[in-house]
Structure formats: C-alpha cells, structure tokens
Write an enzyme that holds these catalytic residues in place. Sequence first.
Site, PDB file in Angstrom:
ATOM      1  CG  ASP A  28      57.942  22.316  85.510  1.00  0.00           C
ATOM      2  OD1 ASP A  28      57.769  23.489  85.886  1.00  0.00           O
ATOM      3  OD2 ASP A  28      57.597  21.893  84.395  1.00  0.00           O
ATOM      4  CB  SER A  50      58.502  10.531  75.292  1.00  0.00           C
ATOM      5  OG  SER A  50      58.993   9.542  76.189  1.00  0.00           O
ATOM      6  CG  HIS A  53      61.678  22.253  84.303  1.00  0.00           C
ATOM      7  ND1 HIS A  53      61.443  21.011  84.870  1.00  0.00           N
ATOM      8  CD2 HIS A  53      62.460  22.912  85.190  1.00  0.00           C
ATOM      9  CE1 HIS A  53      62.033  20.949  86.036  1.00  0.00           C
ATOM     10  NE2 HIS A  53      62.669  22.088  86.264  1.00  0.00           N
ATOM     11  CG  ASP A  66      62.916   9.339  83.032  1.00  0.00           C
ATOM     12  OD1 ASP A  66      63.964   9.997  82.913  1.00  0.00           O
ATOM     13  OD2 ASP A  66      62.011   9.345  82.169  1.00  0.00           O
ATOM     14  CG  ASP A 117      64.373  15.799  72.484  1.00  0.00           C
ATOM     15  OD1 ASP A 117      63.480  16.542  72.045  1.00  0.00           O
ATOM     16  OD2 ASP A 117      64.145  14.643  72.900  1.00  0.00           O
TER      17      ASP A 117
END
Length: 477
Positions: free
Chosen positions: A146, A345, A192, A237, A314
Amino acid sequence: SQKATLSQRMQGLDGDLQSIVARAGRLVVPPPPPPPAALTLPPPPPRLPPPQTVVTRTTTITNKDPKASLPSSAIAPEAPAALMAAGLVPALGPETAVVMICFQRAEYLERALKAVKRAHPASVAVARGEVASGLATGPPILISQDGTHGGVSKVISEFKTSMARELPSVAVVHLRHSQGRGETGYHLLAQHYKFALGNAFEHTGGQGATPEAQKEAQRLGASQLARVTRVVVLEEDLEVSPDAFEFFAATAPLLEDPKENLLCVSAWNDNGQASHVSDPAAVYRSSFFPGLGWMLTREVWLELAPKWPKAYWDDWLREPPQQKGREVLRPEVCRTYHFATKGVSNNQFSSFLTDISPAKASPESVKWRTRDLSFLKRRAYDAGLRAELSAAPLVSVDDARKGNWQSAGPGAGAVRVDYGSARNFERVAQRLGIMDNVKAGCPRVAYHGVVTVRLGPDKRKVHVALPLQDVFKTLYA
C-alpha cells in the site's frame, strides 16, 4: 546324397529317443508334494471405541490408535475429505496463493518474508531432498504494498531476487496499491485488503492481471499463476511457524467441504500464551473469527467482495450477516507470531500478543500431513465436546485460577468453570487471566459459549462455559 545324409540323421535321432524312453521307464519318480495347508489369518483387531476427547485426538492412519503421534498435509481443491483420514492430501500448491499485506514497516516485512520463505512448501521439499530447488513449486507469493514506501519496495525487490535464485519455479508478484482516502488507518486497511484479495482471487494470471503478474505467468507458464481457489492471508508483522503451511494444508479438505460449515481456517489463538497452551497438535473449532494468519476459499471471497466494508473489516466479518453461523478451525498453539510494537491498531491487547509465540509455547513442529483430523468434522466434534463437558467436574473460578484441582477428584481430565451468562464472561475471564474481549456477542476463541484453555502448573484443560443446557441446545450433535 543330401537326402541320404538327412535320412541317416533322422534314424539316429529316432534311436536316441527310444533309448531315453527306455531309461525313463526304469526311473523312480517321486510323488508330487502335498498341497500347502490353508493359511490361518489372525482375527481382525477389535474396533476401538469412538474418540471421547475433543481437540487433542491424534490417530494413526492404520489403526486409529489415539495414543499414536503422526504428521499432516495439504490439499488440492478436488481432494475429497476422505483423503484426510488416509493421510493422502497433498501439500499446498499453485492452487493456493499466499498474500502478504504491507505498508511502510520495511524491517517488519523483511522478517515476515524470511519466515514465509523458510516455511514455504517448496523450501520444505528441497530441505527434505524430495525435489531439486529449480523444480520445487508451491503457492505463489503475492506481496501487496500500500503506497510507495522506498524501504518496503527495496525489501520486496531483494526478496524476489532471492527467490528467483533459490526457488525459481515459485512465482513472486509485487502488487502495488495506490492509497485512497480514508478517515483512519482502518479505512485505508480495508481498501487495501479488498484490492489484494481481489487480485489474488479474480485476476492473478488471468484477464485483468497486473503487468507484473502477467510477466510471472509468462516466465513460469500459465499453470503457476492459474486462478487460485484458496488464499492464505498474512500481514507484515506476522511471523509464520515452520509448520504453518502444513497446518493450512491439512485442514483445507475440511474448509472446502460444505457440510462442515466453515468460514475459514486461522493460525491464531487469542489465548495462545505459553501459560495457557500445552498440546502443539491440538486443533479446535471456534465460533469466533481470529484473523492474524488465515485461509479462505474463493467461494467465500466472492460472497463477501460485493459488500466489503469501508473500515474495520475484521469486526465486520465477525457479525452474523457475514459469518452466517459458520465456524473457524484454529490451533491450540499459534502458528503465527505477532511481533509488532507499532501499527494501525496501536498494538491493542499488547499484554496478550507479546507473549504469544509458537517457539515459546512449543519448540517442535507438527508433521500435520499424516494426522487424521476427521475428529474435527462438525458432528464428531460436537459429540465429543458434549461427552467431555458432561464428564468434566465443575470447579470454582478461584480453584481454576490457582490450579487447585482437589475438588475435581483424582485424574487429569478436563474440568469446567461455569460463567453463568454472557454478561458475566468478562469478569470471570479477568479473574482467570485469559482474554476477556467479546465481539458481536461472542468471546474470543469461544465455541458455542465454551472457551477452552490450559490453566495451572499442570496445564489442565479447562472449559470456561455457559451452563451446559445452554451449550447443548446449540450443538450440532
């Protein structure tokens, strides 16, 4: 003269034959050997009783012995679920794509891609000596970036060079997403995700493919970038365990069986801290979508894509209109490690995430492809859970927190903690030191209101559950 010579030879042969016959009449020919006695086969082994445990059932392919320990496998879209019990499902191949979502954390992406390369089925096959490195194939790797962060682009370029040198038959495609506009990072992330999954399922190697995907298809042949039927979704990650793709492969036949009512397979357990897990080969059904390394099918994507949300994808996926009562398969010991300390987050639930690592929980890899996972079928699983809950002694929250099992009596079987009602769950979970978060009315990792964890010095299996009558009326069997 030639006729005379031939006549003399024939007379000689006739004499020899008469002499042989005369001698044979004087020979004593032994009688033929007696026919072999009929074989006596041992009686078949007695049928073993059906499994009574829920998530740690491990059986061999040949004798269904619950004490045996075996390894596992992957899947082709056409492979019937019956192959799962026979240990014949194949490793993940080009029908499955690995999608890596990334933005601007170059050092994270480098670590994540190294783990993907290490665990990739092609790398595993080469390490085992099963195939030459130049011929090893497997899931294509789509790295979706992205934006235009230079450091990220460099990591992707170096990874492609490394793969082309060491595993040249594995496709690696760099997808570039132009960042749109959004109120928050959650909006940008949802955009994305839709771009990356859409490219993986709808355009890879076909009409509408990116120029780079078309180039890879020409280099490797159409079969290497055919339209995929499954996607494993990772983020920059997340570090996958060495057996992560084996886990996805072994569970794929169940995922693709419509009778099993599954939304996806996840590599994540929200209660996967080392103190709360024990069995690296245990797998559970869950009513909660965990994310953080998950596999979905093309059919599910085509259902979700037209209504994909603008943000918080999510949480949206956990809502009843999307989940539709479908369930998730997830391991006891996580197959991904969330190592980030920064992100969209703001590292929510960091006190739980940083202590979840496959290496901490179990240093061993599971050979998933030779394991019989048929106990995860919905009817068998629910019947096993019902039996285990019925037999589990009830213990207090304080005893479970302290690992005091005296009130449960002798034995090392599962025990049960009753949290009464949904509104009491958070309080009970906090006292037990487990994940207390609830989304869309479902506690994380719960299955029909049952959260299964390990507690105490002996890692006793504890079912933190609603009252049994409330659980049993929702089970399939």
